[in-house]
Design a protein around this motif. Sequence first.
Motif, mmCIF file in Angstrom:
data_model
loop_
_atom_site.group_PDB
_atom_site.id
_atom_site.type_symbol
_atom_site.label_atom_id
_atom_site.label_comp_id
_atom_site.label_asym_id
_atom_site.label_seq_id
_atom_site.Cartn_x
_atom_site.Cartn_y
_atom_site.Cartn_z
ATOM 1 N N LEU A 38 42.333 49.627 -14.913
ATOM 2 C CA LEU A 38 43.401 50.625 -14.959
ATOM 3 C C LEU A 38 44.155 50.559 -16.279
ATOM 4 C CD1 LEU A 38 45.123 52.768 -13.414
ATOM 5 C CD2 LEU A 38 46.535 50.870 -12.615
ATOM 6 N N ALA A 39 44.500 49.347 -16.722
ATOM 7 C CA ALA A 39 45.234 49.196 -17.976
ATOM 8 C C ALA A 39 44.415 49.700 -19.149
ATOM 9 C CB ALA A 39 45.622 47.728 -18.193
ATOM 10 N N VAL A 42 44.348 53.603 -19.186
ATOM 11 C CA VAL A 42 45.578 54.209 -19.702
ATOM 12 C C VAL A 42 45.639 54.032 -21.218
ATOM 13 C CG1 VAL A 42 48.099 54.145 -19.655
ATOM 14 C CG2 VAL A 42 46.811 53.897 -17.525
ATOM 15 N N VAL A 72 49.026 47.417 -22.239
ATOM 16 C CA VAL A 72 48.583 48.790 -22.014
ATOM 17 C C VAL A 72 48.628 49.625 -23.291
ATOM 18 C CG1 VAL A 72 48.980 50.884 -20.656
ATOM 19 C CG2 VAL A 72 49.299 48.639 -19.609
ATOM 20 N N GLU A 112 58.100 54.883 -22.439
ATOM 21 C CA GLU A 112 57.738 53.922 -21.391
ATOM 22 C C GLU A 112 58.989 53.233 -20.872
ATOM 23 O OE1 GLU A 112 56.126 49.557 -21.564
ATOM 24 O OE2 GLU A 112 54.377 50.887 -21.670
ATOM 25 N N ARG A 148 56.193 57.229 -18.695
ATOM 26 C CA ARG A 148 55.340 56.202 -18.093
ATOM 27 C C ARG A 148 56.213 55.074 -17.539
ATOM 28 N NH1 ARG A 148 53.081 53.390 -21.664
ATOM 29 N NH2 ARG A 148 51.895 52.306 -20.069
ATOM 30 N N ALA A 150 55.916 51.412 -15.344
ATOM 31 C CA ALA A 150 55.188 50.346 -14.646
ATOM 32 C C ALA A 150 55.971 49.996 -13.393
ATOM 33 C CB ALA A 150 55.048 49.125 -15.554
ATOM 34 N N SER A 181 50.844 59.338 -9.503
ATOM 35 C CA SER A 181 50.746 57.944 -9.074
ATOM 36 C C SER A 181 49.276 57.546 -8.967
ATOM 37 C CB SER A 181 51.462 57.744 -7.736
ATOM 38 O OG SER A 181 51.427 56.383 -7.347
ATOM 39 N N ALA A 188 43.553 57.628 -13.475
ATOM 40 C CA ALA A 188 44.690 57.427 -14.377
ATOM 41 C C ALA A 188 44.499 58.198 -15.674
ATOM 42 C CB ALA A 188 44.880 55.938 -14.662
ATOM 43 N N PHE A 208 54.990 59.188 -14.655
ATOM 44 C CA PHE A 208 53.648 58.652 -14.452
ATOM 45 C C PHE A 208 53.792 57.208 -13.981
ATOM 46 C CE2 PHE A 208 49.362 57.332 -15.856
ATOM 47 C CZ PHE A 208 48.611 58.430 -15.460
ATOM 48 N N GLU A 210 52.638 53.735 -12.756
ATOM 49 C CA GLU A 210 51.448 52.893 -12.897
ATOM 50 C C GLU A 210 51.621 51.604 -12.087
ATOM 51 O OE1 GLU A 210 51.133 54.512 -17.498
ATOM 52 O OE2 GLU A 210 51.107 52.351 -17.117
ATOM 53 N N TYR A 215 46.801 46.821 -12.671
ATOM 54 C CA TYR A 215 46.487 46.963 -14.100
ATOM 55 C C TYR A 215 45.185 46.265 -14.475
ATOM 56 C CZ TYR A 215 50.701 49.095 -16.208
ATOM 57 O OH TYR A 215 51.685 49.963 -16.620
#
Length: 371
Positions: A38-39, A42, A72, A112, A148, A150, A181, A188, A208, A210, A215
Amino acid sequence: ASDAEVMAPLAPRHPERVADRATVRADRAAATEGPVTLAQAVNRALGELLHTFPGMCVFGEDVGRKGGVYGVTKGLQQRFGPARVFDTLLDEQSILGVALGGGLTGLLPVPEIQYLAYLHNAADQIRGEAATQQFFSAGQFRNPMVVRVAGYAYQKGFGGHFHNDNAVGALRDIPGLVIASPARPDDAAAMLRTCLAAAAEDGSVCVFLEPIALYHTRDLHDDGDGGWLAGYPAPGAYVPAGRARSYGDGTDLTMVTFGNGLRMSLRVARRLAVGGIGARVVDLRWLAPLPVDDLLREARLTGRVLVVDETRRTGGVSEGVVAALTDAGYAGLIARVTSKDSFVPLGPAANTVLLDEPTIEKAAIGLLDAR
């Protein structure tokens, strides 16, 4: 003089134009790479989109030289320079303030927020400024951005309610806000394309979310199975806002979930299958707008719905899902399992208030026994 007139400038939606913009890619090299986490997905998507959108800027606490707490944004500042990928003060109001000004001047800000709990320090800059700009100016001004964040819980070895937070109610209450999500790596990247395109075309304000705990997750059922990895989506792949994703074709039970709940639900579904129970799992992917049409279709296929919600029971996502199904005329059985109405404590104590797989499995079996 009417609700339609009042709401017309609230959140313009042009899905065909967004689709056209989301399917344009300048950086095609990433599509040839193997399965990613996932990380990593992104990270590659941000790099791709920085190529695609010249006015896009990525910024926040530690996102530049360090590459983010979880890596990320690693390498993006070296590739695109400190004018487009940069560190900010450790202050969420400053971060979103930069995004507000940048959007007004024609840039495409991607700020972020390091942890979901930190967003609450500056929530009114989304609610009272960014998301209302088009509404109060009758569409003359806009603050496009993709924030974004986390978030969620289940982090191992990094506890406490500032770093494990599952409070999304304050976001779901904001009219016109798009809330993405993603849980899987391919989703993602594709959903980030959609959010940037919506911001560029419609001036959308997107959040967004995450899942931190996913991750760097690689496996799904067994150690080394690589079941949570996915290929980076090919050019042109995107996910329209408000569309869910289904797993499996079971006819006994529909499990509706998102985020960390997706991995837990898929694991539970496999254990149920061993006992002869066929469950399908629906990943919402979008918390706003909710994928009501997809939800209703998948619910009616089984007539039994279990909403698996890792957020709090009060003000969480499950309330909206149950209401949406009821309002749409779903008449089958429905139940929900959630985390407790609590902040997330330190260490192993977190397991006492967070939703877990045994709870999901027990509720699924209980729903099947109901008449």
